[in-house]
Motif scaffolding. Structure first.
Motif, PDB file in Angstrom:
ATOM      1  N   ASP A   1      26.105  83.502  28.424  1.00 39.93           N
ATOM      2  CA  ASP A   1      25.616  82.777  29.605  1.00 39.93           C
ATOM      3  C   ASP A   1      26.178  83.360  30.898  1.00 39.93           C
TER       4      ASP A   1
ATOM      5  N   LYS B   1      28.874  82.124  22.996  1.00 36.24           N
ATOM      6  CA  LYS B   1      27.719  81.592  23.739  1.00 36.24           C
ATOM      7  C   LYS B   1      28.023  81.535  25.235  1.00 36.24           C
TER       8      LYS B   1
ATOM      9  N   ALA C   1      22.341  85.548  19.470  1.00 40.83           N
ATOM     10  CA  ALA C   1      22.028  84.313  20.191  1.00 40.83           C
ATOM     11  C   ALA C   1      20.558  83.929  20.040  1.00 40.83           C
TER      12      ALA C   1
ATOM     13  N   ASP D   1      31.365  79.047  20.289  1.00 47.78           N
ATOM     14  CA  ASP D   1      31.132  78.501  21.625  1.00 47.78           C
ATOM     15  C   ASP D   1      31.578  79.502  22.690  1.00 47.78           C
TER      16      ASP D   1
END
Length: 194
Positions: free
Chosen positions: A103, A99, A42, A96
């Motif tokens: 998070d 990611k 990331a 996605d």
């Protein structure tokens, strides 16, 4: 001696955070190493998103990285792309879903809580800051402190000996400098503030 105490505090904080991290990743069927690879990918650039770079950055073997990447690809957390200039090089990138996972899982909630409490305090030494950080992390995580006997709420000095208030037994001098699983930290007004 101070350096050793500081090292031990860092080691204890790290163990607590690793334990919490293992629990979080286990709940979604992953290992901490999977999260470490995702976190690295990331934040690395296009020259550093290869198997070899991941292995070098995390200090892992090529085999471990290869297996980890296969798992993450199967779970659709990352994609592989062949380099346009050198077909032998494979680049890794987060999907996605990958990611979103990063998070959701980082930073650890208990560390954010501890950081918010500790950052409001001033300390004379790094040891004091680490000791307070450890205490807050243990409280938030509801884990045992395993502190030194002489720093325990139950510890007392009676007429001519040391005493454990929990067991109501006398303590040898050498035991007062050792850790105890029944340790109860002496209340600290800063740590106990909400």
């Amino acid at each position: 001696m101070q350096e050793l105490d500081t090292f031990k505090l860092i080691e204890r904080i790290s163990a607590l955070l690793r334990s919490e991290e293992r629990k979080k990743y286990a709940a979604i069927g992953l290992q901490p190493v999977h999260g470490q690879v995702l976190e690295y990918l990331a934040k690395c650039n296009k020259y550093s998103n290869t198997h070899a770079a991941v292995a070098e950055y995390l200090g892992l073997t090529k085999g471990t990285v290869s297996q980890t990447i296969q798992i993450l690809e199967r779970k659709r957390y990352l994609d592989k792309t062949t380099d346009l200039l050198d077909g032998r090089v494979v680049h890794l990138s987060l999907t996605d879903t990958g990611k979103q996972l990063i998070d959701e899982l980082k930073p650890l909630d208990i560390f954010k809580q501890a950081e918010s409490k500790v950052s409001r305090q001033e300390f004379d030494t790094i040891g004091q800051a680490l000791q307070t950080t450890l205490g807050v992390l243990q409280k938030v995580n509801e884990s045992k402190s395993f502190g030194l006997c002489r720093s325990c709420h139950y510890f007392s000095v009676e007429q001519h000996h040391y005493q454990c208030g929990l067991t109501e037994q006398p303590l040898d001098r050498e035991d007062t400098d050792k850790i105890c699983r029944d340790h109860l930290p002496i209340p600290n007004s800063f740590i106990d503030q909400e």
